[in-house]
Write a protein that holds these residues in place. Structure first.
Motif, PDB file in Angstrom:
ATOM      1  N   CYS A  71       0.957  -1.338   0.078  1.00 29.59           N
ATOM      2  CA  CYS A  71      -0.147  -0.038   0.093  1.00 29.59           C
ATOM      3  C   CYS A  71       0.967   1.101  -0.046  1.00 29.59           C
ATOM      4  O   CYS A  71       0.700   2.344  -0.447  1.00 29.59           O
ATOM      5  CB  CYS A  71      -0.899   0.152   1.204  1.00 29.59           C
ATOM      6  SG  CYS A  71      -2.153  -1.066   1.088  1.00 29.59           S
ATOM      7  N   LEU A  72       1.824   1.199   0.779  1.00 23.38           N
ATOM      8  CA  LEU A  72       2.805   2.403   0.924  1.00 23.38           C
ATOM      9  C   LEU A  72       3.283   2.693  -0.518  1.00 23.38           C
ATOM     10  O   LEU A  72       3.405   3.888  -0.734  1.00 23.38           O
ATOM     11  CB  LEU A  72       3.861   2.068   2.239  1.00 23.38           C
ATOM     12  CG  LEU A  72       4.541   3.364   2.671  1.00 23.38           C
ATOM     13  CD1 LEU A  72       3.516   4.080   3.371  1.00 23.38           C
ATOM     14  CD2 LEU A  72       5.632   2.935   3.572  1.00 23.38           C
ATOM     15  N   PHE A  73       3.923   1.544  -1.078  1.00 22.37           N
ATOM     16  CA  PHE A  73       4.707   1.619  -2.260  1.00 22.37           C
ATOM     17  C   PHE A  73       3.961   2.341  -3.184  1.00 22.37           C
ATOM     18  O   PHE A  73       4.066   3.264  -4.117  1.00 22.37           O
ATOM     19  CB  PHE A  73       4.950   0.143  -2.601  1.00 22.37           C
ATOM     20  CG  PHE A  73       5.728  -0.032  -3.874  1.00 22.37           C
ATOM     21  CD1 PHE A  73       7.390   0.374  -3.784  1.00 22.37           C
ATOM     22  CD2 PHE A  73       5.238  -0.474  -5.089  1.00 22.37           C
ATOM     23  CE1 PHE A  73       7.971   0.206  -4.924  1.00 22.37           C
ATOM     24  CE2 PHE A  73       6.049  -0.446  -6.196  1.00 22.37           C
ATOM     25  CZ  PHE A  73       7.387  -0.396  -6.065  1.00 22.37           C
ATOM     26  N   THR A  74       2.461   1.797  -3.358  1.00 22.95           N
ATOM     27  CA  THR A  74       1.550   2.064  -4.400  1.00 22.95           C
ATOM     28  C   THR A  74       1.090   3.505  -4.285  1.00 22.95           C
ATOM     29  O   THR A  74       1.153   4.221  -5.158  1.00 22.95           O
ATOM     30  CB  THR A  74       0.206   1.105  -4.588  1.00 22.95           C
ATOM     31  OG1 THR A  74       0.416  -0.027  -4.215  1.00 22.95           O
ATOM     32  CG2 THR A  74      -0.484   1.628  -5.533  1.00 22.95           C
ATOM     33  N   TRP A  75       1.105   3.779  -3.077  1.00 20.89           N
ATOM     34  CA  TRP A  75       0.568   5.324  -2.621  1.00 20.89           C
ATOM     35  C   TRP A  75       1.715   6.398  -3.118  1.00 20.89           C
ATOM     36  O   TRP A  75       1.326   7.291  -3.932  1.00 20.89           O
ATOM     37  CB  TRP A  75       0.444   5.428  -1.006  1.00 20.89           C
ATOM     38  CG  TRP A  75       0.067   6.887  -0.513  1.00 20.89           C
ATOM     39  CD1 TRP A  75      -0.968   7.590  -0.750  1.00 20.89           C
ATOM     40  CD2 TRP A  75       1.059   7.923   0.142  1.00 20.89           C
ATOM     41  NE1 TRP A  75      -0.802   8.768   0.010  1.00 20.89           N
ATOM     42  CE2 TRP A  75       0.398   8.829   0.355  1.00 20.89           C
ATOM     43  CE3 TRP A  75       2.426   7.527   0.550  1.00 20.89           C
ATOM     44  CZ2 TRP A  75       0.911   9.997   0.951  1.00 20.89           C
ATOM     45  CZ3 TRP A  75       2.887   8.585   1.303  1.00 20.89           C
ATOM     46  CH2 TRP A  75       2.311   9.767   1.386  1.00 20.89           C
ATOM     47  N   SER A  76       3.055   6.100  -2.626  1.00 19.66           N
ATOM     48  CA  SER A  76       4.084   7.001  -2.956  1.00 19.66           C
ATOM     49  C   SER A  76       4.222   7.004  -4.737  1.00 19.66           C
ATOM     50  O   SER A  76       4.551   7.909  -5.218  1.00 19.66           O
ATOM     51  CB  SER A  76       5.259   6.440  -2.426  1.00 19.66           C
ATOM     52  OG  SER A  76       5.914   5.159  -2.699  1.00 19.66           O
ATOM     53  N   LEU A  77       3.887   5.665  -5.403  1.00 17.85           N
ATOM     54  CA  LEU A  77       3.894   5.947  -6.993  1.00 17.85           C
ATOM     55  C   LEU A  77       2.952   6.663  -7.353  1.00 17.85           C
ATOM     56  O   LEU A  77       3.062   7.459  -8.315  1.00 17.85           O
ATOM     57  CB  LEU A  77       3.831   4.350  -7.444  1.00 17.85           C
ATOM     58  CG  LEU A  77       5.114   3.796  -7.524  1.00 17.85           C
ATOM     59  CD1 LEU A  77       4.951   2.466  -8.028  1.00 17.85           C
ATOM     60  CD2 LEU A  77       6.165   4.409  -8.260  1.00 17.85           C
ATOM     61  N   MET A  78       1.634   6.502  -6.910  1.00 14.33           N
ATOM     62  CA  MET A  78       0.505   6.989  -7.440  1.00 14.33           C
ATOM     63  C   MET A  78       0.556   8.706  -7.167  1.00 14.33           C
ATOM     64  O   MET A  78      -0.159   9.274  -7.986  1.00 14.33           O
ATOM     65  CB  MET A  78      -0.814   6.352  -6.817  1.00 14.33           C
ATOM     66  CG  MET A  78      -1.092   5.347  -7.657  1.00 14.33           C
ATOM     67  SD  MET A  78      -0.709   4.902  -9.146  1.00 14.33           S
ATOM     68  CE  MET A  78      -0.198   3.237  -9.439  1.00 14.33           C
ATOM     69  N   ARG A  79       1.232   9.116  -6.346  1.00 18.66           N
ATOM     70  CA  ARG A  79       1.303  10.771  -6.116  1.00 18.66           C
ATOM     71  C   ARG A  79       2.391  11.270  -6.869  1.00 18.66           C
ATOM     72  O   ARG A  79       2.605  12.661  -6.920  1.00 18.66           O
ATOM     73  CB  ARG A  79       1.339  11.279  -4.721  1.00 18.66           C
ATOM     74  CG  ARG A  79       2.530  10.446  -4.004  1.00 18.66           C
ATOM     75  CD  ARG A  79       2.241  10.486  -2.400  1.00 18.66           C
ATOM     76  NE  ARG A  79       2.648  11.935  -1.959  1.00 18.66           N
ATOM     77  CZ  ARG A  79       3.803  12.345  -1.449  1.00 18.66           C
ATOM     78  NH1 ARG A  79       4.889  11.427  -1.486  1.00 18.66           N
ATOM     79  NH2 ARG A  79       3.991  13.308  -0.857  1.00 18.66           N
ATOM     80  N   SER A  80       3.348  10.492  -7.637  1.00 21.41           N
ATOM     81  CA  SER A  80       4.363  10.885  -8.393  1.00 21.41           C
ATOM     82  C   SER A  80       4.053  11.262  -9.704  1.00 21.41           C
ATOM     83  O   SER A  80       3.095  10.853 -10.091  1.00 21.41           O
ATOM     84  CB  SER A  80       5.572   9.698  -8.236  1.00 21.41           C
ATOM     85  OG  SER A  80       5.149   8.791  -9.201  1.00 21.41           O
TER      86      SER A  80
END
Lengths: 327, 304, 420
Positions: free
Chosen positions: A171-180
């Motif tokens: 989740c953390l990984f996806t979250w940081s990718l999706m705000r990039s």
């Protein structure tokens, strides 16, 4: 009469069960595919099967250590994503759906056929691959421990802890990718890939990255899925993908926590419902057999998918405006 | 119809663009885009069959022609969105045949679409940021470390704000693009195209479906592009707009280039009148075509 | 890593597959469970007859000893397939009853005896050519019944943009209704089939009227519609199972005797099935090419807004398409029930992917493409059994689907679309 306490506590157990975690992770992978990139991947069950078999076969046939088995599973799913993506990512969305379903079925049939029985165990599947993982368990106690309805053995707690840690990291990984900016390109592709192409982005490559990333999540989910059970090829039928879609749509397709919440809700409600029906049949409230009671819940899932998609397409956590449906 | 809109100030026309007679396929002094023998068929129908055409640098060129003349298909071919059966074309001396659309865009040739492709469920600001090229954070692995791209992202945002202000969209920056009006979406698409700092901007019917109040500002913006040194090539159906802002006009009919020249002389070309009027014999008379006939008469009158 | 796995898997396969032991006892000491048999003919033990045992954890060959006996140890108390190689029997001796393959399951003991019934006779050796001919005939039959379902699916896609995943349940519905009226209510089969077809058409009408038309009016997107159809498919499929259970039941007259027509071995049901398919498909072609409403259907498929603008009642056309599509799917289900043979709650779902493959192969939305695609899929599924094990016969067809899309993404008869 009905033992409500038992029904409720059985349902509560599902809240943090490894199965719930596995479905949440697989649904998060689909969120990347469908919710963020607009790719209609209907082959998530295939990715999960590759994770399950990749792990089990590596350990049983080749005697790999746990980390090696995990890498084999991931490698297999990356290759699967490439094989799948090369012909299909240039196609229209609905073609992709059909091809991915077909590919997942091919994977399942290859694992089911008697031809490879020595390695895959054919229809009976595989078991006895859990020792390596259990040996890593730092928890040591006899019997069960826990709180409230959550009473588990040391091995079970180890599985629970590892699976939810993986889900949290994903989740953390996806979250940081999706705000990039990377995530911005994916969302752009979901809206209109030609427009994004006209802006100089290599749409094909981004779709492939999305397919691989979501597929790897599916593969990891497949490994978590086989921790509390054996590897059985029948588990990886098309309905598995449909259930994961139900979870994704329930939580919200273009959200990070939607898949997790969706999975928890799905399993708790399903367990509650089947527990209730089973006991209601027992005490004679419902004029049906126990087997029919089991089928009622699938009917319920089907109806629920229809209702959610029609009346709340953004899911429970989704932004009302950000409907994740490609036009 | 938006036929009566004019730019707010009288535009400065570029002259002396061509060498020799202004005939179809004539040489230009400084061409930015050269197409040779580009042909595309759909089934048995030839949609585009262009022998030779050159687009002059630093000018506004209009590509006009009746419905079904192959203008949009030609656009798609030049920008890599469609593949021709035969032909070659170069942009700034580099061959573009078999180059995928996204690489064409990266070379500085940016296009817009006839039906606006604003990314409806992204905010206006995200739409703009997507237009910028060479972003560090668009690599999946570097995207994970905001340290690597945050500064660049802020610079991009500043540029986006500047452009949005110019296009009077800055108040909408946090809204979903879906909430914009049709004309605002056209503006957004144009502004987004500028984020990549292109050298050649190709606009596919920029005026289609735009309400009259916005056409004037759109015209001004297109003229603004030229002032900033960009080359503009646009497809248009609306003859008035062509007359006011285009420096050079290329007329297509039935897939071929039938005439070229400056806006005033090209309209007197019998081939052009044939192309527009001839169409009426065998197809329904669309209202826009009727308008065009009017516009052409007007143009002919202007020159008397 | 995965490549390595694959290579090793292949190696393991060949290593595991090629263990022909020429003794009459194999693996007996190694495992707890034992399959055993005695091959005799008129009281004389037969020597050197090849027996193959496959199943969970084993793939073993054994030859009978001089006493005609053989024993094979197996690792699990599971179901195993035992095959007797008829080529190794003496001249004039064949397996007379039950075929040369048997399934053995352990009961209460750890030993299970498997005996074949041998008798006098000359074995009809089916030459490769004859097999090929028969496979082609079966493939055509299967392809034609797929085509009935595929054309409906394709027409629905063409006119509404919906990839209908609930089409499989329309297929099952036809077979189930026939079962209900012909078996449960003991009506004559022809009447039961007629009633089933009428009910199928009514189901199509109802689905469009109650579900799809209101959703179209709400402007629900095609992807959403597709997911709704998935939910509908789940709900319908398990509703069937709820009422009829998980068992497979037979329609009256299933598996009749085969007729020999030269090298062809077909039953009259196979022949009737093909004849019905061809006649109905010709009827559909006539409908699409010659009738007003059929032409309107093609116009709507081509360009709905243009069709609507030129005065075609698009909603009516779609309603007709749903009724016809559902009736065709129902008919396809009845034929499928005779082809398999058997009726079960998920029988439609078993071939849904093949129907989709056929439609995509031919080109989504083109009715005649669906026919061509179906024949290809049907032939491929049947012909692939010449080289592939029977439990992998669907794999070939699905691989072909992916390969064709690689070469020709718009399908065999589909057209390319324009961007912009």
């Amino acid at each position: 009469m009905i033992d409500w306490g038992q029904v409720f506590s059985n349902a509560a157990v599902e809240l943090i069960s490894p199965t719930t975690a596995a479905y949440a992770l697989a649904a998060l992978g689909l969120a990347i595919h469908f919710g963020y990139t607009g790719l209609l991947n209907f082959g998530q069950a295939g990715f999960m099967a590759l994770g399950a078999y990749g792990y089990a076969i590596s350990i049983l046939t080749f005697g790999f250590p746990v980390w090696g088995a995990v890498l084999v599973g991931i490698g297999a799913s990356v290759i699967f994503a490439l094989i799948l993506g090369v012909p299909t990512l240039r196609l229209r969305a609905d073609y992709l759906a059909i091809v991915t379903i077909a590919a997942a079925e091919i994977v399942r049939l290859l694992f089911t056929t008697n031809t490879f029985v020595a390695v895959t165990g054919s229809a009976n599947g595989l078991s006895e691959y859990k020792d390596g993982f259990r040996a890593l368990n730092p928890l040591h106690f006899e019997g069960t421990a826990g709180f409230g309805p959550w009473q588990h053995s040391a091995d079970d707690w180890w599985v629970i802890i590892v699976s939810w840690t993986v889900v949290a990291l994903a989740c953390l990984f996806t979250w940081s990718l999706m705000r990039s900016p990377w995530g911005r390109v994916l969302k752009g592709i979901r809206e209109d890939e030609d427009a994004v192409r006209a802006l100089g982005k290599n749409v094909y490559s981004y779709k492939m990255q999305s397919l691989i990333l979501g597929g790897v999540f599916g593969t990891l989910a497949g490994m978590i899925f086989i921790m509390p059970r054996a590897v059985i090829p029948a588990h990886y039928a098309t309905s598995l993908t449909f259930f994961i879609y139900a979870i994704l749509l329930l939580g919200g397709a273009a959200t990070i926590l939607g898949p997790v919440v969706g999975s928890m809700l799905f399993w708790v409600l399903l367990s509650f419902f089947s527990g209730f029906v089973a006991r209601a049949v027992e005490v004679g409230w419902l004029p049906i057999s126990q087997v029919q009671g089991g089928q009622l819940r699938f009917i319920l899932v089907g109806v629920a998918i229809m209702l959610i998609v029609i009346f709340r397409p953004q899911g429970l956590l989704g932004n009302k405006k950000e409907l994740a449906f490609v036009k | 119809m938006s036929s009566n809109a004019t730019p707010s100030s009288k535009p400065v026309k570029s002259v002396d663009l061509h060498v020799g007679d202004a005939a179809p396929g004539c040489k230009k002094n400084d061409p930015i885009l050269i197409a040779d023998g580009v042909r595309r068929t759909f089934g048995g129908l030839t949609a585009v069959d262009v022998d030779h055409v050159e687009i002059p640098r630093g000018a506004i060129t209009a590509l006009i022609g009746p419905n079904g003349a192959g203008k949009t298909t030609f656009f798609n071919l030049l920008t890599g969105f469609d593949k021709p059966d035969a032909g070659s074309w170069t942009f700034d001396g580099t061959s573009l045949a078999h180059v995928p659309a996204y690489r064409v865009a990266r070379m500085g040739l940016i296009r817009t679409f006839q039906l606006t492709k604003s990314l409806a469920l992204l905010s206006v600001m995200d739409n703009m940021k997507l237009g910028a090229t060479g972003q560090t954070g668009e690599n999946m692995f570097r995207a994970l470390l905001p340290v690597l791209w945050r500064k660049q992202d802020q610079e991009i945002e500043a540029r986006a704000v500047e452009l949005l202000t110019r296009f009077k969209l800055d108040a909408k920056r946090n809204d979903y693009a879906a909430s914009l009006s049709g004309g605002q979406r056209k503006l957004l698409e144009m502004a987004r195209a500028l984020m990549s700092e292109p050298t050649l901007v190709m606009l596919d019917e920029p005026m289609a479906g735009v309400n009259p109040a916005l056409t004037q500002s759109l015209l001004d913006h297109i003229l603004g592009l030229k002032e900033q040194g960009m080359t503009v090539l646009f497809v248009e159906h609306d003859m008035h707009m062509v007359r006011h802002i285009a420096d050079w006009v290329i007329v297509m009919a039935e897939g071929r280039v039938v005439a070229e020249g400056d806006p005033h002389t090209v309209m007197q070309n019998p081939a052009v009148i044939d192309a527009y009027l001839g169409q009426h014999h065998d197809s329904d008379l669309g209202s826009s075509d009727a308008d065009n006939v009017e516009a052409m008469k007007e143009l002919l009158d202007d020159d008397k | 890593m995965a490549v390595m796995l694959l290579v090793a898997l292949t190696v393991a396969l060949f290593a595991g597959g090629a263990t022909p032991a020429h003794a009459d006892d194999v693996d007996v000491d190694k495992y707890d469970y034992v399959l055993a048999g005695n091959v005799t003919f008129n009281g004389t033990p037969l020597d050197g007859v090849l027996i193959t045992v496959t199943g969970p954890g084993t793939d073993t060959e054994v030859k009978t000893g001089a006493d005609g006996k053989w024993r094979v140890g197996v690792p699990e108390k599971a179901s195993y397939t035992v095959t007797l190689d008829e080529d190794t029997l003496p001249e004039g001796v064949v397996v007379t009853k039950g075929g040369n393959t048997m399934t053995a399951e352990f009961g209460l003991t750890k030993t299970k005896s498997v005996n074949f019934f041998l008798g006098e006779g000359t074995r009809v050796t089916v030459s490769f050519f004859d097999q090929l001919i028969n496979r082609v005939a079966n493939g055509l039959n299967f392809g034609l019944l797929l085509a009935l379902a595929a054309i409906g699916l394709s027409l629905i896609y063409g006119t509404t943009g919906l990839s209908n995943f609930a089409h499989s349940e329309l297929i099952t519905f036809g077979a189930l209704m026939t079962l209900v009226f012909a078996v449960n209510l003991a009506l004559p089969v022809w009447l039961a089939i007629l009633i089933a077809l009428v009910l199928s058409a009514a189901l199509g009408w109802t689905l469009d009227a109650a579900l799809w038309k209101p959703l179209r009016k709400r402007g629900v997107g095609v992807i959403q519609l597709m997911i709704v159809s998935i939910g509908l498919a789940l709900a319908m499929r398990y509703t069937y199972q709820f009422f009829v259970g998980g068992a497979t039941r037979q329609l009256p007259g299933a598996s009749p005797a085969k007729l020999q027509l030269g090298p062809l071995s077909l039953s009259w049901i196979d022949l009737t099935s093909m004849a019905i398919s061809v006649v109905v498909l010709l009827g559909v072609a006539y409908f699409l090419l010659r009738t007003r409403i059929g032409k309107a259907t093609r116009a709507v498929s081509d360009n709905p807004s243009l069709a609507s603008a030129s005065g075609i009642d698009v909603d009516f056309v779609i309603r007709v398409v749903w009724v016809i599509g559902a009736a065709l799917a129902g008919l396809s289900g009845i034929l499928w029930a005779y082809f398999r043979p058997g009726v079960s709650w998920d029988m439609g779902f078993q071939i849904l992917l093949l129907v989709f493959a056929a439609v995509v192969l031919g080109g989504l939305g083109t009715a005649f493409g669906a026919l061509v695609g179906s024949i290809i899929v049907g032939l491929f599924v049947e012909l692939s059994t010449l080289v592939l094990p029977p439990d992998m016969k669907f794999v070939g067809a699905l691989v072909v689907l992916i390969v064709v899309l690689l070469v020709r993404p718009q399908g065999i008869l589909g057209r390319k679309e324009r961007i912009g």
